[in-house]
Design an enzyme around this catalytic site. Sequence first.
Site, PDB file in Angstrom:
ATOM      1  N   ILE A  39      28.413 -85.187  21.584  1.00 13.42           N
ATOM      2  CA  ILE A  39      28.383 -86.492  22.252  1.00 13.42           C
ATOM      3  C   ILE A  39      26.968 -86.872  22.707  1.00 13.42           C
ATOM      4  O   ILE A  39      26.684 -88.043  22.973  1.00 13.42           O
ATOM      5  CB  ILE A  39      29.363 -86.470  23.446  1.00 13.42           C
ATOM      6  CG1 ILE A  39      29.839 -87.854  23.809  1.00 13.42           C
ATOM      7  CG2 ILE A  39      28.782 -85.761  24.647  1.00 13.42           C
ATOM      8  CD1 ILE A  39      31.036 -87.845  24.745  1.00 13.42           C
ATOM      9  N   ASN A  92      25.013 -70.607  22.551  1.00 12.57           N
ATOM     10  CA  ASN A  92      24.551 -70.257  23.890  1.00 12.57           C
ATOM     11  C   ASN A  92      25.663 -69.482  24.584  1.00 12.57           C
ATOM     12  O   ASN A  92      26.764 -70.010  24.755  1.00 12.57           O
ATOM     13  CB  ASN A  92      24.206 -71.526  24.685  1.00 12.57           C
ATOM     14  CG  ASN A  92      23.107 -72.339  24.018  1.00 12.57           C
ATOM     15  OD1 ASN A  92      22.217 -71.784  23.387  1.00 12.57           O
ATOM     16  ND2 ASN A  92      23.181 -73.649  24.134  1.00 12.57           N
ATOM     17  N   HIS A 105      31.229 -72.186  21.221  1.00 14.16           N
ATOM     18  CA  HIS A 105      30.932 -73.195  20.197  1.00 14.16           C
ATOM     19  C   HIS A 105      29.598 -72.884  19.551  1.00 14.16           C
ATOM     20  O   HIS A 105      28.660 -72.456  20.216  1.00 14.16           O
ATOM     21  CB  HIS A 105      30.898 -74.606  20.790  1.00 14.16           C
ATOM     22  CG  HIS A 105      30.001 -74.739  21.985  1.00 14.16           C
ATOM     23  ND1 HIS A 105      30.393 -74.336  23.253  1.00 14.16           N
ATOM     24  CD2 HIS A 105      28.736 -75.193  22.115  1.00 14.16           C
ATOM     25  CE1 HIS A 105      29.406 -74.554  24.101  1.00 14.16           C
ATOM     26  NE2 HIS A 105      28.380 -75.066  23.441  1.00 14.16           N
ATOM     27  N   PHE A 106      29.547 -73.112  18.247  1.00 16.60           N
ATOM     28  CA  PHE A 106      28.278 -73.073  17.521  1.00 16.60           C
ATOM     29  C   PHE A 106      27.760 -74.498  17.414  1.00 16.60           C
ATOM     30  O   PHE A 106      28.521 -75.417  17.112  1.00 16.60           O
ATOM     31  CB  PHE A 106      28.459 -72.516  16.106  1.00 16.60           C
ATOM     32  CG  PHE A 106      28.532 -71.015  16.040  1.00 16.60           C
ATOM     33  CD1 PHE A 106      27.378 -70.257  15.927  1.00 16.60           C
ATOM     34  CD2 PHE A 106      29.751 -70.367  16.095  1.00 16.60           C
ATOM     35  CE1 PHE A 106      27.434 -68.875  15.863  1.00 16.60           C
ATOM     36  CE2 PHE A 106      29.819 -68.974  16.031  1.00 16.60           C
ATOM     37  CZ  PHE A 106      28.655 -68.226  15.914  1.00 16.60           C
TER      38      PHE A 106
HETATM   39  P1  5GP Z   1      26.112 -75.722  25.525  1.00 17.80           P
HETATM   40  O1  5GP Z   1      24.876 -75.950  26.352  1.00 17.80           O
HETATM   41  O2  5GP Z   1      27.313 -75.337  26.366  1.00 17.80           O
HETATM   42  O3  5GP Z   1      25.862 -74.770  24.384  1.00 17.80           O
HETATM   43  O4  5GP Z   1      26.384 -77.100  24.844  1.00 17.80           O
HETATM   44  C1  5GP Z   1      27.461 -77.923  25.131  1.00 17.80           C
HETATM   45  C2  5GP Z   1      27.338 -79.118  24.215  1.00 17.80           C
HETATM   46  O5  5GP Z   1      28.549 -79.829  24.289  1.00 17.80           O
HETATM   47  C3  5GP Z   1      26.220 -80.081  24.599  1.00 17.80           C
HETATM   48  O6  5GP Z   1      25.357 -80.257  23.484  1.00 17.80           O
HETATM   49  C4  5GP Z   1      26.960 -81.358  25.000  1.00 17.80           C
HETATM   50  O7  5GP Z   1      26.266 -82.521  24.621  1.00 17.80           O
HETATM   51  C5  5GP Z   1      28.275 -81.213  24.285  1.00 17.80           C
HETATM   52  N1  5GP Z   1      29.415 -81.822  24.967  1.00 17.80           N
HETATM   53  C6  5GP Z   1      29.764 -81.657  26.273  1.00 17.80           C
HETATM   54  N2  5GP Z   1      30.902 -82.326  26.549  1.00 17.80           N
HETATM   55  C7  5GP Z   1      31.285 -82.915  25.396  1.00 17.80           C
HETATM   56  C8  5GP Z   1      32.393 -83.756  25.044  1.00 17.80           C
HETATM   57  O8  5GP Z   1      33.252 -84.081  25.860  1.00 17.80           O
HETATM   58  N3  5GP Z   1      32.456 -84.187  23.763  1.00 17.80           N
HETATM   59  C9  5GP Z   1      31.524 -83.830  22.824  1.00 17.80           C
HETATM   60  N4  5GP Z   1      31.681 -84.305  21.583  1.00 17.80           N
HETATM   61  N5  5GP Z   1      30.463 -83.036  23.119  1.00 17.80           N
HETATM   62  C10 5GP Z   1      30.351 -82.592  24.385  1.00 17.80           C
END
Ligand code: 5GP
Length: 141
Positions: A39, A92, A105-106
């Site tokens: 997003i 991460n 998540h990747f």
């Molecule tokens: P992290 O820092 O946990 O590895 O990355 C989380 C990722 O999830 C971020 O890049 C953020 O922009 C994305 N993200 C967080 N909430 C949502 C959501 O509700 N929908 C989508 N499509 N991406 C999300």
Amino acid sequence: MPAPAPPPDGPCVFCEIAAKRSPAWIVHEDGATVAFLDIFPFTRGHLLVIPREHGARLTDLTPEAQRALIRSVAELCGRVERLAPDYNVALNAGAAAGQIVFHVHFHVIPRYGEANPFRATTRAPLEAGDARKLLVELARP
Ligand code: 5GP
Ligand code: ZN
């Protein structure tokens, strides 16, 4: 022994997406995994690949879910190569590593020659018109 994930404030945002209770631009899904556009992308086509099984980090998943996730990451890397031949794949694990969403998540992040896209200041929200185009560009062959 990894540090436990912080307790969630409510339902897991990525479980909600996998269950279709929250909207997302879904690029690919199968019985064990879902891939959707980030997003708040670092670059155009930045996507996330998640298991349907909830776990904060890769080592929380069953071996079957781990294998399915890696298979999907490889599938999505192949599709991202249509956008750009080069890309980053990142995971991460834990707050100290920058994890914000505690459902494993990747990230698959196409690279177009930018020096360093990993800056909060240059990140813009995903725009619906471009997301629609990306869904076509990243559709199953
Ligand atoms: P992290 O820092 O946990 O590895 O990355 C989380 C990722 O999830 C971020 O890049 C953020 O922009 C994305 N993200 C967080 N909430 C949502 C959501 O509700 N929908 C989508 N499509 N991406 C999300
Ligand atoms: Zn979850």
